[in-house]
Design an enzyme around this catalytic site. Structure first.
Site, PDB file in Angstrom:
ATOM      1  N   ALA A   8       0.832  -1.210   0.000  1.00 34.33           N
ATOM      2  CA  ALA A   8       0.000   0.000   0.000  1.00 34.33           C
ATOM      3  C   ALA A   8       0.865   1.258   0.000  1.00 34.33           C
ATOM      4  O   ALA A   8       0.536   2.244  -0.659  1.00 34.33           O
ATOM      5  CB  ALA A   8      -0.943  -0.011   1.199  1.00 34.33           C
ATOM      6  N   GLY A  24       1.986   1.591  -3.501  1.00 30.00           N
ATOM      7  CA  GLY A  24       0.828   1.933  -4.329  1.00 30.00           C
ATOM      8  C   GLY A  24       0.368   3.361  -4.146  1.00 30.00           C
ATOM      9  O   GLY A  24      -0.040   4.025  -5.109  1.00 30.00           O
ATOM     10  N   ASP A  25       0.445   3.858  -2.919  1.00 29.95           N
ATOM     11  CA  ASP A  25       0.067   5.244  -2.636  1.00 29.95           C
ATOM     12  C   ASP A  25       0.951   6.211  -3.422  1.00 29.95           C
ATOM     13  O   ASP A  25       0.460   7.161  -4.044  1.00 29.95           O
ATOM     14  CB  ASP A  25       0.172   5.512  -1.140  1.00 29.95           C
ATOM     15  CG  ASP A  25      -0.133   6.952  -0.779  1.00 29.95           C
ATOM     16  OD1 ASP A  25      -1.209   7.456  -1.168  1.00 29.95           O
ATOM     17  OD2 ASP A  25       0.703   7.588  -0.111  1.00 29.95           O
ATOM     18  N   SER A  26       2.240   5.960  -3.419  1.00 25.76           N
ATOM     19  CA  SER A  26       3.157   6.867  -4.137  1.00 25.76           C
ATOM     20  C   SER A  26       2.947   6.774  -5.645  1.00 25.76           C
ATOM     21  O   SER A  26       2.998   7.790  -6.348  1.00 25.76           O
ATOM     22  CB  SER A  26       4.608   6.575  -3.767  1.00 25.76           C
ATOM     23  OG  SER A  26       4.975   5.279  -4.163  1.00 25.76           O
TER      24      SER A  26
END
Length: 143
Positions: free
Chosen positions: A28, A31-33
């Site tokens: 996550a 994935g956030d970046s």
């Protein structure tokens, strides 16, 4: 922007077994970046916005409430992708983002984990497809 992700990520030198051992929250985090960079790049490509407008518009796409809505409305996820989504919803976290419910936060985390997983697996066409679909979902429902 079809090859955007493929062109910016350094190829990961890990195998499928190692990927499955990664913490879902680490996925996550990645994935956030990826999601944030994708959205910022997309907006910059559209127009030369003022910085405040860039920030406001980026936030519309990357906030937990929007990501939660995306994961609930993505279609055609594979069984493996659904496994990642379901597992990461159950991952223990001590954080909750402002202005969202616990459920929205867990959904958002699962969306980000899915993106991180696809990046580690180097499934760039699939990753790009999901990013593009997420933009369409948010633009259609959050304008």
């Amino acid at each position: 922007m079809n090859n955007f992700i493929e062109n910016i990520l350094i190829p990961f030198k890990i195998n499928d077994k190692e990927i499955k051992n990664y913490s879902l929250l680490s996925l996550a985090f990645l994935g956030d970046s990826i999601h944030t960079l994708y959205i910022r790049n997309m907006l910059i490509c559209k127009a030369n916005f003022k910085i405040k407008e860039l920030h406001t518009t980026t936030t519309k796409f990357v906030k937990a409430k929007s990501q939660s809505f995306v994961i609930e409305n993505l279609t055609n996820l594979t069984q493996e992708e659904m496994r990642i989504v379901k597992s990461s919803k159950n991952a223990k976290t001590n954080n909750i983002a402002k202005n969202c419910t616990v459920e929205e936060y867990k959904n958002a985390t699962s969306f980000e984990a899915l993106l991180g997983y696809l990046a580690l697996k180097q499934e760039y066409p699939r990753l790009n497809k999901i990013l593009e679909e997420s933009v369409k979902i948010i633009e259609k429902n959050f304008n």
